[in-house]
Design an enzyme around this catalytic site. Structure first.
Site, short mmCIF file in Angstrom:
data_model
loop_
_atom_site.label_atom_id
_atom_site.label_comp_id
_atom_site.label_asym_id
_atom_site.label_seq_id
_atom_site.Cartn_x
_atom_site.Cartn_y
_atom_site.Cartn_z
N HIS A 499 179.08 -27.34 87.22
CA HIS A 499 179.08 -27.62 88.59
C HIS A 499 179.21 -26.46 89.64
O HIS A 499 179.58 -26.18 90.82
CB HIS A 499 180.51 -26.73 88.98
N HIS A 543 186.44 -31.14 89.06
CA HIS A 543 185.21 -31.27 88.46
C HIS A 543 184.01 -32.05 89.98
O HIS A 543 184.66 -33.41 90.37
CB HIS A 543 185.14 -31.70 87.49
#
Length: 567
Positions: A499, A543
Site C-alpha cells: 500500500h 487497502h
C-alpha cells in the site's frame, strides 16, 4: 498507435493503474472530448483466465505482470528484503492485487482536505466520487445478510467498477464471524460507509466471479482515448520549465495541456527524478541535470505492514481438502468458471472477514503519549482505526508446502497509521533501473508497541472458547506471548501489504515535505502533474486501490473544471 498517426495530444497520462485509468477515462469522456494518450509500461494483459476470482491470490506470481521489486534490507526486520510487488500491464496493480475494495475512514479524507485547505478532498466529495465509480452488488442470500447490510445511499449502481460480496462462501466463514462476535468483537455491516470500525465482510473488486481491474474503466473508451502499451516512460520532456511531452524507449509524445504521471509511489518519483525534478543533491550525484530542486520527492514513504497467525482447524468445518487436494476437482471447477463465473473457483478464498479496530492498550501506552499532539488527536478520531484484522487468507495457494492439510485458518493483522517514514532514492543514472525502496519498517517505537498490542488482541480472539473449540494446533505464531517474542515474530515474518503511499506528497506551497499542490501540479514547473497514491498526504485506513481510483477521478474533476472540459 491505432488510428492516430500524430504524436501530439491534449493530455498524456503515464501509467494505467487505478489512478491513471480513472483519470484518463474521466478526461476522455468529458464533453469537450480532448485527445488523451494513456501510456503503459507493460502489456495489454487481456487474458480472461487471469481474472478468476478464486485465483486472485496467485496472479502476483505471474512474472510478466509484476515488476518484482524488493525493499532494501530492513534493519528492524531481521535484515530481510521484503517483497514490494507492483503490477505491470493494463490495470497496473489492480490486476495482481488480492481483490479487496475498501475505501477507508471519512476522517482520512477530511484530514487530507484540512492539510491542503481544499474541500475537493473532503469525505462528502470523495464519497460521491466513490459512488460514481462503482456498481455495487449486495449480499445474495438472506441468512448471510446478518454479516453485511450496506445502505443503498452509501453505494453507486451505475459505475464502471463491479464490486460487492462473493455469491458463494466457504462453510467456515460464518462460523468464524460468529466466534468473533461471541468473543466480544463488535460488528460492522459495511466498512465502506465511511466508518470502518468493527468486524464484517470484505467488499471485493469482483463481479460475478470475475475480478474487476482498472482496465474496466477504459475498455469501452471513446476514440479520443489512445492506449499505447509496452511503453515505459523514461523521462518527461521539458522546454525550459514547461513539461511538453514524454519519452518512451526513444519515441516521443507531446501534450499541449498537461503531462500527468500516475505510475505509483515507487515509479512516479523515479520518472520525476530522471526528468530533473527532485532532490538536487541526489540528482547531481547521478549526473542528472536539475530542472527543479524538490527535496520532498522520494521522501515520506508509508505503508501498512502485516503479519499472520495460522491455526489448523477441525476438517469437518470446511471442504478445502476435497477441493485443493484434487487436480480433477480444480480442473472441473475451471471449466465451470469459464462457462458462467460460478462454482468452487468463485467460492474458495472468495469471501473473507475483516475488521478495523481501536485499542485502549495502544492509546494508553508511553509510545502513544510520546507522539505529537496532532497525531494523537488524529488517532483518537471516531472513524480512525489503529489496526486491521482479516480472516481466511488462502495462504496455501502461495506456499502449498507449508500446509499438508488445508483445514486451517490464516488470520492477519495490519498496522494502520504507521509512524515510521521511509524513502525511495536513485541507485543509478539509468532510468530503466528501479529506485532503492527503503520503507524503514518497524523503525518507530509507536509502530513496535502497536504491533505487539494488536497481536495480543488477536490472541484474545483465537483463545476464546467460541473460536478455540474448532482449533487443533498453531502452525505459525510467536514463540511465546512476551513482548519480546511477539516483536521478534514481526521482525522475522512481517511483510508489506503493498500500500505504498506518499512519496510525492500533496501540500501547500512552501511546505518542505510537499511536492505537488492541491491541483496535483508539481511545484516550480508548468504542465506537469502527479495523480496516484504518491501524492496522497494521509496514509488511508484501507487497502489502497480504492483510494488510488478516487485520486485519479478527483484529478480528472480538477482538470475538467480548470480547462472547462465539461462545457
Amino acid at each position: 498507435m491505432g488510428s492516430h498517426s500524430r504524436d501530439s495530444f491534449d493530455f498524456i497520462v503515464v501509467g494505467s493503474g487505478p489512478a491513471g485509468c480513472a483519470l484518463a477515462a474521466s478526461l476522455a469522456k468529458s464533453a469537450k472530448r480532448p485527445n488523451v494518450l494513456l501510456l503503459e509500461a507493460g502489456s495489454r494483459n487481456d487474458d480472461k483466465t487471469l481474472r478468476v476470482s478464486g485465483k486472485r491470490w496467485v496472479t502476483m506470481m505471474e512474472p510478466n505482470l509484476n515488476w518484482g521489486y524488493k525493499t532494501t534490507p530492513q534493519e528492524h526486520c531481521s535484515g530481510r528484503q521484503i517483497d514490494y510487488s507492483r503490477g505491470k500491464g493494463l490495470g497496473g496493480s489492480s490486476a495482481i492485487n488480492f481483490g479487496v475494495y475498501t475505501v477507508g475512514a471519512r476522517d482520512d479524507y477530511d484530514q487530507w482536505a484540512a492539510e491542503v485547505a481544499d474541500d475537493t478532498f473532503a469525505w462528502t466529495n470523495i464519497h460521491s466520487r466513490f459512488k460514481a465509480l462503482e456498481t455495487f452488488g449486495k449480499i445474495a442470500t438472506p441468512e448471510q445478510q446478518k454479516y453485511g447490510a450496506p445502505k443503498a445511499a452509501d453505494h453507486g449502481d451505475k459505475g464502471p467498477l463491479g464490486i460487492g460480496y462473493a455469491a458463494e462462501w466457504e462453510s467456515d466463514l460464518p462460523l468464524i464471524l460468529d466466534a468473533f462476535e461471541e468473543a466480544g468483537v463488535e460488528r460492522n455491516m459495511d466498512h465502506n460507509s465511511g466508518n470502518p470500525i468493527g468486524m464484517g465482510l470484505f467488499i471485493n473488486s469482483v463481479r460475478d466471479g470475475v475480478r474487476t481491474t482498472a482496465a474496466d474503466l477504459v475498455k469501452d473508451a471513446p476514440e479520443n482515448l489512445v492506449i499505447v502499451v509496452d511503453s515505459p516512460v523514461q523521462r518527461v520532456i521539458f522546454e525550459g520549465k514547461k513539461a511538453v511531452g514524454v519519452e518512451t524507449n526513444g519515441k516521443q509524445y507531446f501534450a499541449s495541456k498537461d503531462v500527468i504521471i500516475s505510475a505509483g509511489s515507487l515509479d512516479s518519483p523515479k520518472i520525476l527524478m530522471h526528468s530533473g525534478i527532485g532532490p538536487a543533491a541526489e540528482l547531481t550525484k547521478f549526473n542528472i541535470p536539475v530542472i527543479q530542486d524538490i527535496p520532498a520527492i522520494g521522501q515520506g514513504l508509508k505503508d501498512h505492514p502485516f503479519v499472520t497467525f495460522i491455526v489448523t482447524r477441525k476438517p469437518e468445518t470446511n471442504d478445502r481438502n476435497a477441493f485443493f487436494k484434487s487436480p480433477e476437482a480444480m480442473e472441473a471447477a475451471m471449466k465451470q468458471w469459464e462457462q458462467d463465473g460460478t462454482g468452487p473457483w468463485a467460492r474458495h478464498g472468495n469471501q473473507l472477514g475483516v475488521g478495523w479496530f481501536k485499542s485502549d492498550k495502544i492509546t494508553s501506552s508511553e509510545e502513544f503519549k510520546a507522539l505529537p499532539a496532532e497525531v494523537q488527536d488524529f488517532l483518537n478520531r471516531e472513524t480512525i482505526p489503529h489496526y486491521e484484522l482479516a480472516t481466511g487468507l488462502p495462504l496455501h495457494m502461495q506456499v502449498p508446502d507449508l500446509f499438508p492439510d488445508f483445514s486451517y485458518v490464516c488470520l492477519a493483522v495490519f498496522l494502520m497509521n504507521q509512524q515510521s517514514r521511509g524513502e525511495v532514492r536513485l541507485q543509478s543514472s539509468n532510468p530503466d533501473d528501479p529506485l532503492l525502496f527503503d520503507p524503514h519498517f518497524l523503525e518507530h517505537p509507536y509502530d513496535r508497541r502497536a504491533c505487539i498490542e494488536m497481536y495480543r488482541h488477536l490472541y484474545e480472539v483465537v483463545e476464546h472458547p467460541a473460536f478455540a473449540k474448532d482449533t487443533i494446533a498453531t502452525v505459525m505464531g510467536p514463540a511465546s506471548k512476551s513482548d519480546e517474542d511477539i516483536l521478534q515474530f514481526w521482525k522475522d515474518h512481517m511483510t508489506s501489504s503493498w500500500h505504498m503511499t506518499g512519496t510525492v506528497k500533496m501540500g501547500k506551497e512552501g511546505e518542505e515535505d510537499a511536492a505537488v499542490d492541491n491541483g496535483f501540479r508539481v511545484f516550480g514547473v508548468q504542465g506537469l502533474r502527479v495523480a496516484d497514491m504518491s501524492v496522497v498526504p494521509v496514509m488511508t485506513n484501507n487497502h489502497t486501490q480504492a483510494t488510488a481510483y478516487v485520486t485519479g477521478a478527483t484529478c480528472g474533476d480538477v482538470l475538467i473544471k480548470e480547462y472547462g472540459l465539461d462545457q
